[in-house]
Design a protein around this motif. Structure first.
Motif, PDB file in Angstrom:
ATOM      1  N   MET A  43      -2.473   5.421   1.418  1.00  0.00           N
ATOM      2  CA  MET A  43      -2.646   4.248   0.548  1.00  0.00           C
ATOM      3  C   MET A  43      -2.616   4.631  -0.926  1.00  0.00           C
ATOM      4  SD  MET A  43      -5.061   1.573   2.582  1.00  0.00           S
ATOM      5  CE  MET A  43      -6.250   2.630   3.370  1.00  0.00           C
ATOM      6  N   VAL A  44      -3.203   5.762  -1.286  1.00  0.00           N
ATOM      7  CA  VAL A  44      -3.153   6.211  -2.687  1.00  0.00           C
ATOM      8  C   VAL A  44      -1.704   6.490  -3.086  1.00  0.00           C
ATOM      9  CG1 VAL A  44      -3.784   8.106  -4.246  1.00  0.00           C
ATOM     10  CG2 VAL A  44      -5.523   7.087  -2.755  1.00  0.00           C
ATOM     11  N   LEU A  45      -0.976   7.205  -2.233  1.00  0.00           N
ATOM     12  CA  LEU A  45       0.434   7.488  -2.534  1.00  0.00           C
ATOM     13  C   LEU A  45       1.270   6.206  -2.563  1.00  0.00           C
ATOM     14  CD1 LEU A  45       0.940  10.698  -0.365  1.00  0.00           C
ATOM     15  CD2 LEU A  45       0.734  10.568  -2.870  1.00  0.00           C
ATOM     16  N   HIS A  46       0.896   5.239  -1.740  1.00  0.00           N
ATOM     17  CA  HIS A  46       1.601   3.961  -1.696  1.00  0.00           C
ATOM     18  C   HIS A  46       1.366   3.160  -2.981  1.00  0.00           C
ATOM     19  CE1 HIS A  46       3.574   0.624   0.282  1.00  0.00           C
ATOM     20  NE2 HIS A  46       2.519  -0.150   0.145  1.00  0.00           N
ATOM     21  N   LEU A  47       0.156   3.232  -3.499  1.00  0.00           N
ATOM     22  CA  LEU A  47      -0.160   2.528  -4.751  1.00  0.00           C
ATOM     23  C   LEU A  47       0.455   3.216  -5.962  1.00  0.00           C
ATOM     24  CD1 LEU A  47      -3.943   1.721  -4.175  1.00  0.00           C
ATOM     25  CD2 LEU A  47      -2.034   0.107  -4.136  1.00  0.00           C
ATOM     26  N   ARG A  48       0.669   4.524  -5.867  1.00  0.00           N
ATOM     27  CA  ARG A  48       1.190   5.318  -6.979  1.00  0.00           C
ATOM     28  C   ARG A  48       2.448   6.088  -6.548  1.00  0.00           C
ATOM     29  NH1 ARG A  48      -2.562   5.181 -10.809  1.00  0.00           N
ATOM     30  NH2 ARG A  48      -4.707   4.736 -10.279  1.00  0.00           N
ATOM     31  N   PRO A  49       3.497   5.360  -6.205  1.00  0.00           N
ATOM     32  CA  PRO A  49       4.705   6.028  -5.700  1.00  0.00           C
ATOM     33  C   PRO A  49       5.490   6.724  -6.807  1.00  0.00           C
ATOM     34  CG  PRO A  49       5.120   3.703  -5.979  1.00  0.00           C
ATOM     35  CD  PRO A  49       3.659   3.914  -6.283  1.00  0.00           C
ATOM     36  N   ARG A  50       6.266   7.714  -6.407  1.00  0.00           N
ATOM     37  CA  ARG A  50       7.247   8.316  -7.316  1.00  0.00           C
ATOM     38  C   ARG A  50       8.327   7.266  -7.565  1.00  0.00           C
ATOM     39  NH1 ARG A  50       7.740  13.992  -4.017  1.00  0.00           N
ATOM     40  NH2 ARG A  50       5.879  14.955  -4.908  1.00  0.00           N
ATOM     41  N   ALA A  51       9.123   7.487  -8.596  1.00  0.00           N
ATOM     42  CA  ALA A  51      10.158   6.511  -8.968  1.00  0.00           C
ATOM     43  C   ALA A  51      11.107   6.221  -7.808  1.00  0.00           C
ATOM     44  CB  ALA A  51      10.931   7.001 -10.187  1.00  0.00           C
ATOM     45  N   GLU A  52      11.549   7.267  -7.095  1.00  0.00           N
ATOM     46  CA  GLU A  52      12.494   7.046  -5.988  1.00  0.00           C
ATOM     47  C   GLU A  52      11.831   6.309  -4.823  1.00  0.00           C
ATOM     48  OE1 GLU A  52      10.824  11.246  -5.419  1.00  0.00           O
ATOM     49  OE2 GLU A  52      11.580  10.087  -7.119  1.00  0.00           O
ATOM     50  N   GLU A  53      10.520   6.522  -4.640  1.00  0.00           N
ATOM     51  CA  GLU A  53       9.800   5.795  -3.588  1.00  0.00           C
ATOM     52  C   GLU A  53       9.621   4.331  -3.991  1.00  0.00           C
ATOM     53  OE1 GLU A  53       7.098   9.508  -1.893  1.00  0.00           O
ATOM     54  OE2 GLU A  53       6.367   8.337  -3.595  1.00  0.00           O
ATOM     55  N   ARG A  54       9.281   4.102  -5.241  1.00  0.00           N
ATOM     56  CA  ARG A  54       9.103   2.738  -5.758  1.00  0.00           C
ATOM     57  C   ARG A  54      10.389   1.932  -5.573  1.00  0.00           C
ATOM     58  NH1 ARG A  54       5.560   0.357  -9.626  1.00  0.00           N
ATOM     59  NH2 ARG A  54       4.604   2.384  -9.979  1.00  0.00           N
ATOM     60  N   ALA A  55      11.516   2.560  -5.796  1.00  0.00           N
ATOM     61  CA  ALA A  55      12.807   1.870  -5.664  1.00  0.00           C
ATOM     62  C   ALA A  55      13.074   1.445  -4.216  1.00  0.00           C
ATOM     63  CB  ALA A  55      13.932   2.775  -6.171  1.00  0.00           C
ATOM     64  N   ARG A  56      12.506   2.172  -3.242  1.00  0.00           N
ATOM     65  CA  ARG A  56      12.725   1.855  -1.821  1.00  0.00           C
ATOM     66  C   ARG A  56      11.677   0.907  -1.259  1.00  0.00           C
ATOM     67  NH1 ARG A  56      12.360   7.477   0.010  1.00  0.00           N
ATOM     68  NH2 ARG A  56      11.745   6.562   1.979  1.00  0.00           N
ATOM     69  N   MET A  57      10.604   0.659  -1.994  1.00  0.00           N
ATOM     70  CA  MET A  57       9.531  -0.197  -1.491  1.00  0.00           C
ATOM     71  C   MET A  57       9.977  -1.653  -1.429  1.00  0.00           C
ATOM     72  SD  MET A  57       6.203   1.506  -3.392  1.00  0.00           S
ATOM     73  CE  MET A  57       5.015   0.363  -2.712  1.00  0.00           C
ATOM     74  N   ARG A  58       9.558  -2.341  -0.349  1.00  0.00           N
ATOM     75  CA  ARG A  58       9.880  -3.755  -0.181  1.00  0.00           C
ATOM     76  C   ARG A  58       8.666  -4.639  -0.464  1.00  0.00           C
ATOM     77  NH1 ARG A  58      11.472  -5.092   5.153  1.00  0.00           N
ATOM     78  NH2 ARG A  58       9.903  -3.619   5.822  1.00  0.00           N
ATOM     79  N   CYS A  59       7.530  -4.020  -0.729  1.00  0.00           N
ATOM     80  CA  CYS A  59       6.311  -4.779  -1.031  1.00  0.00           C
ATOM     81  C   CYS A  59       5.973  -4.623  -2.512  1.00  0.00           C
ATOM     82  CB  CYS A  59       5.137  -4.285  -0.165  1.00  0.00           C
ATOM     83  SG  CYS A  59       4.677  -2.570  -0.503  1.00  0.00           S
ATOM     84  N   THR A  60       4.920  -5.296  -2.931  1.00  0.00           N
ATOM     85  CA  THR A  60       4.518  -5.236  -4.347  1.00  0.00           C
ATOM     86  C   THR A  60       3.196  -4.492  -4.512  1.00  0.00           C
ATOM     87  OG1 THR A  60       3.428  -7.380  -4.127  1.00  0.00           O
ATOM     88  CG2 THR A  60       5.722  -7.387  -4.922  1.00  0.00           C
ATOM     89  N   CYS A  61       2.927  -3.566  -3.627  1.00  0.00           N
ATOM     90  CA  CYS A  61       1.647  -2.844  -3.648  1.00  0.00           C
ATOM     91  C   CYS A  61       1.530  -1.853  -4.805  1.00  0.00           C
ATOM     92  CB  CYS A  61       1.431  -2.091  -2.339  1.00  0.00           C
ATOM     93  SG  CYS A  61       1.234  -3.150  -0.905  1.00  0.00           S
ATOM     94  N   ALA A  62       2.643  -1.308  -5.264  1.00  0.00           N
ATOM     95  CA  ALA A  62       2.601  -0.267  -6.289  1.00  0.00           C
ATOM     96  C   ALA A  62       1.948  -0.802  -7.551  1.00  0.00           C
ATOM     97  CB  ALA A  62       4.004   0.234  -6.574  1.00  0.00           C
ATOM     98  N   LEU A  63       1.072   0.023  -8.101  1.00  0.00           N
ATOM     99  CA  LEU A  63       0.428  -0.338  -9.363  1.00  0.00           C
ATOM    100  C   LEU A  63       1.443  -0.267 -10.486  1.00  0.00           C
ATOM    101  CD1 LEU A  63      -2.884   1.690  -8.897  1.00  0.00           C
ATOM    102  CD2 LEU A  63      -2.511  -0.747  -8.507  1.00  0.00           C
ATOM    103  N   ALA A  64       1.178  -1.005 -11.554  1.00  0.00           N
ATOM    104  CA  ALA A  64       2.071  -0.996 -12.717  1.00  0.00           C
ATOM    105  C   ALA A  64       2.105   0.410 -13.299  1.00  0.00           C
ATOM    106  CB  ALA A  64       1.583  -1.998 -13.753  1.00  0.00           C
TER     107      ALA A  64
END
Length: 185
Positions: free
Chosen positions: A162-183
């Motif tokens: 969950m911590v990694l999901h909230l704070r993804p790397r740029a390439e992970e953020r680009a693949r995410m389909r949800c809006t969980c990542a923190l700003a």
């Protein structure tokens, strides 16, 4: 009719891993933490307050002692955890997905142990002639300590995920389909 039901379930699963992923994770986390609180209360009752193990049933056990001795309750929670880990995993990517999968596979084993306990309770045929339902790992470790251990080794990779999901790397953020990542900071 069947296709409609299947597509409805598929749609709910899709929503649970996209638009509703964050609230679904909050609900799931609340359930996991409430279960943890029960185990911690039981541990405090035994090791701090010095209660005998049969009387140490956590907070729920104070109100409903018969309920916490039910293998159905424990199996129900184990299957709920398994379902939650499985259904929410589609929202995770990259490193977070890896850690979530670790939690899932540990929970698969934990579920097998609870299934074994439930089958014994139903059939009254106990492992290796023991007087009560007994899991495989319980042959080596007392039940309270074993379940604290199981819940810990499932919980830790869940939290890392969950911590990694909230704070993804740029390439992970680009693949995410949800809006969980923190700003971005």
């Amino acid at each position: 009719m069947t296709a409609e039901l299947t597509s409805g379930r598929g749609h709910l699963l899709e929503l649970g891993n996209t638009r509703w992923h964050r609230p679904a994770l909050y609900v799931f986390s609340f359930i996991v933490l409430a279960h943890w609180a029960e185990h911690m209360a039981q541990a405090i009752q035994i090791w701090v307050l010095g209660w005998p193990r049969p009387q140490a049933g956590g907070l729920l056990g104070l109100a409903y002692p018969w309920l916490v001795t039910s293998e159905w309750l424990h199996y129900g929670y184990a299957i709920l955890m398994l379902i939650g880990l499985w259904t929410l995993r589609g929202g995770f990517v990259g490193r977070a997905r890896t850690w979530w999968n670790v939690a899932l596979w540990i929970q698969v084993w934990h579920h097998v142990e609870h299934l074994l306990l439930l089958v014994q309770a139903i059939t009254h045929s106990y492992l290796l002639g023991k007087p009560v339902p007994t899991s495989i790992a319980q042959l080596l470790f007392p039940r309270v300590e074993l379940h604290l251990f199981y819940n810990t080794i499932v919980f830790i990779p869940m939290v890392i995920a969950m911590v990694l999901h909230l704070r993804p790397r740029a390439e992970e953020r680009a693949r995410m389909r949800c809006t969980c990542a923190l700003a971005h900071a």
